[in-house]
Motif scaffolding. Structure first.
Motif, PDB file in Angstrom:
ATOM      1  N   TYR A 223      25.633  20.415  73.469  1.00 60.87           N
ATOM      2  CA  TYR A 223      26.592  21.032  74.381  1.00 60.87           C
ATOM      3  C   TYR A 223      26.048  21.083  75.799  1.00 60.87           C
ATOM      4  CZ  TYR A 223      28.715  22.351  69.979  1.00 60.87           C
ATOM      5  OH  TYR A 223      29.277  22.299  68.745  1.00 60.87           O
ATOM      6  N   GLU A 224      26.975  20.975  76.735  1.00 60.00           N
ATOM      7  CA  GLU A 224      26.610  20.980  78.154  1.00 60.00           C
ATOM      8  C   GLU A 224      26.005  22.310  78.572  1.00 60.00           C
ATOM      9  OE1 GLU A 224      28.857  20.626  82.497  1.00 60.00           O
ATOM     10  OE2 GLU A 224      29.857  19.879  80.680  1.00 60.00           O
ATOM     11  N   ASN A 225      26.606  23.405  78.136  1.00 57.57           N
ATOM     12  CA  ASN A 225      26.096  24.729  78.485  1.00 57.57           C
ATOM     13  C   ASN A 225      26.715  25.783  77.590  1.00 57.57           C
ATOM     14  OD1 ASN A 225      28.682  25.476  79.596  1.00 57.57           O
ATOM     15  ND2 ASN A 225      28.133  24.395  81.476  1.00 57.57           N
ATOM     16  N   ALA A 226      26.236  27.012  77.740  1.00 54.38           N
ATOM     17  CA  ALA A 226      26.736  28.134  76.940  1.00 54.38           C
ATOM     18  C   ALA A 226      26.560  29.425  77.719  1.00 54.38           C
ATOM     19  CB  ALA A 226      25.990  28.214  75.609  1.00 54.38           C
ATOM     20  N   LEU A 227      27.275  30.428  77.293  1.00 56.95           N
ATOM     21  CA  LEU A 227      27.146  31.758  77.881  1.00 56.95           C
ATOM     22  C   LEU A 227      27.059  32.783  76.758  1.00 56.95           C
ATOM     23  CD1 LEU A 227      27.236  33.701  80.367  1.00 56.95           C
ATOM     24  CD2 LEU A 227      29.706  33.854  79.974  1.00 56.95           C
ATOM     25  N   VAL A 228      26.085  33.678  76.843  1.00 61.53           N
ATOM     26  CA  VAL A 228      25.977  34.799  75.915  1.00 61.53           C
ATOM     27  C   VAL A 228      26.633  36.012  76.559  1.00 61.53           C
ATOM     28  CG1 VAL A 228      24.431  36.321  74.642  1.00 61.53           C
ATOM     29  CG2 VAL A 228      23.815  33.923  74.980  1.00 61.53           C
ATOM     30  N   LYS A 235      34.904  46.129  76.965  1.00 52.58           N
ATOM     31  CA  LYS A 235      34.228  45.577  78.128  1.00 52.58           C
ATOM     32  C   LYS A 235      33.263  44.487  77.691  1.00 52.58           C
ATOM     33  CE  LYS A 235      34.435  49.872  80.811  1.00 52.58           C
ATOM     34  NZ  LYS A 235      33.631  50.910  81.531  1.00 52.58           N
ATOM     35  N   VAL A 236      32.970  43.567  78.611  1.00 52.17           N
ATOM     36  CA  VAL A 236      32.008  42.516  78.301  1.00 52.17           C
ATOM     37  C   VAL A 236      30.854  42.547  79.298  1.00 52.17           C
ATOM     38  CG1 VAL A 236      33.582  40.946  77.122  1.00 52.17           C
ATOM     39  CG2 VAL A 236      33.377  40.840  79.615  1.00 52.17           C
ATOM     40  N   SER A 237      29.677  42.197  78.807  1.00 53.33           N
ATOM     41  CA  SER A 237      28.489  42.054  79.637  1.00 53.33           C
ATOM     42  C   SER A 237      27.996  40.621  79.502  1.00 53.33           C
ATOM     43  CB  SER A 237      27.385  43.015  79.185  1.00 53.33           C
ATOM     44  OG  SER A 237      27.822  44.351  79.228  1.00 53.33           O
ATOM     45  N   GLY A 238      27.409  40.105  80.565  1.00 51.28           N
ATOM     46  CA  GLY A 238      26.915  38.731  80.536  1.00 51.28           C
ATOM     47  C   GLY A 238      25.400  38.677  80.568  1.00 51.28           C
ATOM     48  N   PHE A 239      24.836  37.644  79.981  1.00 52.48           N
ATOM     49  CA  PHE A 239      23.385  37.474  79.917  1.00 52.48           C
ATOM     50  C   PHE A 239      23.031  36.028  80.238  1.00 52.48           C
ATOM     51  CE2 PHE A 239      24.580  40.913  77.168  1.00 52.48           C
ATOM     52  CZ  PHE A 239      23.609  41.881  77.343  1.00 52.48           C
ATOM     53  N   ASP A 240      22.050  35.857  81.139  1.00 47.33           N
ATOM     54  CA  ASP A 240      21.552  34.520  81.417  1.00 47.33           C
ATOM     55  C   ASP A 240      20.164  34.358  80.815  1.00 47.33           C
ATOM     56  OD1 ASP A 240      19.854  35.874  83.117  1.00 47.33           O
ATOM     57  OD2 ASP A 240      20.809  35.163  84.964  1.00 47.33           O
ATOM     58  N   ASN A 241      19.372  33.435  81.339  1.00 43.65           N
ATOM     59  CA  ASN A 241      18.053  33.168  80.766  1.00 43.65           C
ATOM     60  C   ASN A 241      16.918  33.789  81.580  1.00 43.65           C
ATOM     61  OD1 ASN A 241      18.366  31.487  82.979  1.00 43.65           O
ATOM     62  ND2 ASN A 241      17.153  29.819  82.099  1.00 43.65           N
ATOM     63  N   GLY A 242      17.210  34.772  82.412  1.00 45.41           N
ATOM     64  CA  GLY A 242      16.181  35.431  83.203  1.00 45.41           C
ATOM     65  C   GLY A 242      15.194  36.194  82.341  1.00 45.41           C
ATOM     66  N   LYS A 257      21.737  25.575  77.063  1.00 38.14           N
ATOM     67  CA  LYS A 257      21.614  25.537  78.518  1.00 38.14           C
ATOM     68  C   LYS A 257      22.516  26.620  79.107  1.00 38.14           C
ATOM     69  CE  LYS A 257      20.915  20.511  78.404  1.00 38.14           C
ATOM     70  NZ  LYS A 257      21.248  20.393  76.951  1.00 38.14           N
ATOM     71  N   PRO A 258      22.004  27.448  80.004  1.00 35.94           N
ATOM     72  CA  PRO A 258      22.807  28.539  80.550  1.00 35.94           C
ATOM     73  C   PRO A 258      23.932  28.034  81.450  1.00 35.94           C
ATOM     74  CG  PRO A 258      20.694  28.433  81.673  1.00 35.94           C
ATOM     75  CD  PRO A 258      20.619  27.470  80.534  1.00 35.94           C
ATOM     76  N   ALA A 259      25.120  28.574  81.269  1.00 31.36           N
ATOM     77  CA  ALA A 259      26.255  28.213  82.123  1.00 31.36           C
ATOM     78  C   ALA A 259      26.088  28.777  83.522  1.00 31.36           C
ATOM     79  CB  ALA A 259      27.558  28.719  81.503  1.00 31.36           C
ATOM     80  N   THR A 260      25.269  29.821  83.651  1.00 31.84           N
ATOM     81  CA  THR A 260      24.949  30.410  84.944  1.00 31.84           C
ATOM     82  C   THR A 260      23.570  31.044  84.858  1.00 31.84           C
ATOM     83  OG1 THR A 260      25.597  32.048  86.612  1.00 31.84           O
ATOM     84  CG2 THR A 260      26.090  32.585  84.313  1.00 31.84           C
ATOM     85  N   THR A 261      22.888  31.093  85.976  1.00 27.08           N
ATOM     86  CA  THR A 261      21.584  31.773  86.037  1.00 27.08           C
ATOM     87  C   THR A 261      21.624  32.867  87.099  1.00 27.08           C
ATOM     88  OG1 THR A 261      20.753  30.113  87.604  1.00 27.08           O
ATOM     89  CG2 THR A 261      20.316  29.747  85.266  1.00 27.08           C
ATOM     90  N   ASP A 262      22.817  33.387  87.332  1.00 24.02           N
ATOM     91  CA  ASP A 262      23.003  34.340  88.423  1.00 24.02           C
ATOM     92  C   ASP A 262      23.608  35.638  87.923  1.00 24.02           C
ATOM     93  OD1 ASP A 262      22.906  35.210  91.042  1.00 24.02           O
ATOM     94  OD2 ASP A 262      24.937  34.489  91.499  1.00 24.02           O
TER      95      ASP A 262
END
Length: 348
Positions: A223-228, A235-242, A257-262
């Motif tokens: 897969y190109e990317n993913a988001l956890v 409510k939703v919370s987002g998590f990157d690879n920081g 691969k993270p869809a965002t790192t921000d």
């Protein structure tokens, strides 16, 4: 004098280990030669643990929310512990997978504890197993009544460290940080194996874990990317690879691969609106259900008109993950493999 302090003089000596900090505690990993020597000493005797042994924590100290520091002391273990309390559900899972017996207390929370399904019945409160409170509210009198030889805790119980040491000096802070998540799981397996003489069992479990990691990495690479994201009370919370992200290991260890790192670093992620999810538009959307509800119960919230515009929804790649294993019982050797298998099953 508090009732539980009366047991201090008779408590058996055990050992000390460091752990995974969740919610209230930020762990700082350290390497300790004493810990390595302990493992080698036990392994040199085959499956028979060598006593006395001194074990150092994998995490030497932690910082609480108020800025104070907790330092976890080395513990000399004179003999194998026979009466065990594990407040950490993941470590309870590891002990069970290794075949360790002698559990006399778990954080059952009056039957409301989020213990992994495969452990609930076996470790339900009984005449032999005390309910010692919840993950964050410890019943110290129940702990004392269980007369433990050793107590295993993690981040949620760190604030009780000194009080628990009044019951027994053998309080072990288990786990590690997210720097090398899978290695941390393996180290906790080795710790338990060396204490309880389960090296052969540990070797097989770690081989199975490695195979499962390789399998999920292969799948993630497709897969190109993913988001956890984590769902909690609509409510939703987002998590990157920081490095401070609670679920960074999904990217760093499982291979997505993270869809965002921000995304703002936080144990609970950041407020991450449905519009934010659409903006990063992940190919795979991994939803961890913090409420531990039935999937159908949260789909109406998650799969709204905004999310339906994402690649993940349109390609059928929204994966709903079990909240008990992912949020409450992480770091257990069996639960980690179950977590990866859950992803594999959903992304067939």
């Amino acid at each position: 004098m508090k009732k539980w302090r009366l047991l201090t003089a008779t408590a058996a000596l055990t050992l000390m280990l460091g752990a995974c900090g969740n919610d209230e505690v930020e762990d700082k990993s350290s390497q300790d030669t004493d810990s390595a020597e302990t493992g080698s000493q036990a392994e040199s005797n085959g499956d028979k643990a060598a006593f006395p042994m001194t074990v150092s924590s994998l995490t030497a100290e932690s910082e609480t929310e108020d800025g104070s520091k907790l330092v976890f002391e080395d513990v000399k273990l004179e003999e194998e512990p026979k009466r065990i309390i594990s407040f950490d559900y993941g470590f309870l899972d590891t002990l069970d997978a290794l075949g360790v017996e002698g559990i006399v207390g778990v954080a059952a929370n009056g039957g409301q504890g989020n213990i992994a399904d495969h452990l609930k019945e076996k470790y339900a409160p009984s005449d032999d197993i005390k309910d010692v409170g919840s993950l964050k509210e410890i019943n110290l009198e129940a702990v004392a009544a269980a007369e433990p030889d050793v107590i295993f805790i993690s981040g949620r119980q760190a604030a009780f460290y000194e009080e628990l040491k009044e019951i027994t000096p053998n309080v072990i802070f288990i786990g590690s940080d997210n720097t090398d998540y899978i290695k941390g799981v393996e180290e906790s397996v080795d710790l338990a194996a060396n204490i309880f003489g389960k090296q052969e069992e540990a070797k097989k479990l770690k081989e199975d874990l490695e195979a499962k990691v390789n399998e999920v990495k292969e799948k993630a690479g497709q897969y190109e990317n993913a988001l956890v994201a984590m769902y909690n009370d609509k409510k939703v919370s987002g998590f990157d690879n920081g490095e401070d992200s609670r679920f960074a290991y999904v990217y760093n260890d499982f291979g997505f691969k993270p869809a965002t790192t921000d995304i703002e670093a936080s144990a609970h992620g950041s407020d991450f609106s449905y519009e934010s999810i659409l903006k990063v538009d992940p190919e795979v959307l991994l939803i961890i259900d913090r409420t531990d509800s039935e999937v159908d119960a949260i789909k109406k919230d998650i799969e709204n008109d905004i999310i339906k515009k994402t690649k993940a929804y349109q390609n059928g790649k929204i994966v709903y993950l079990d909240g008990t294993n992912w949020y409450f019982s992480s770091n257990g050797i069996t639960t980690e493999m179950e977590k990866m298998q859950e992803i594999l099953d959903e992304l067939k």
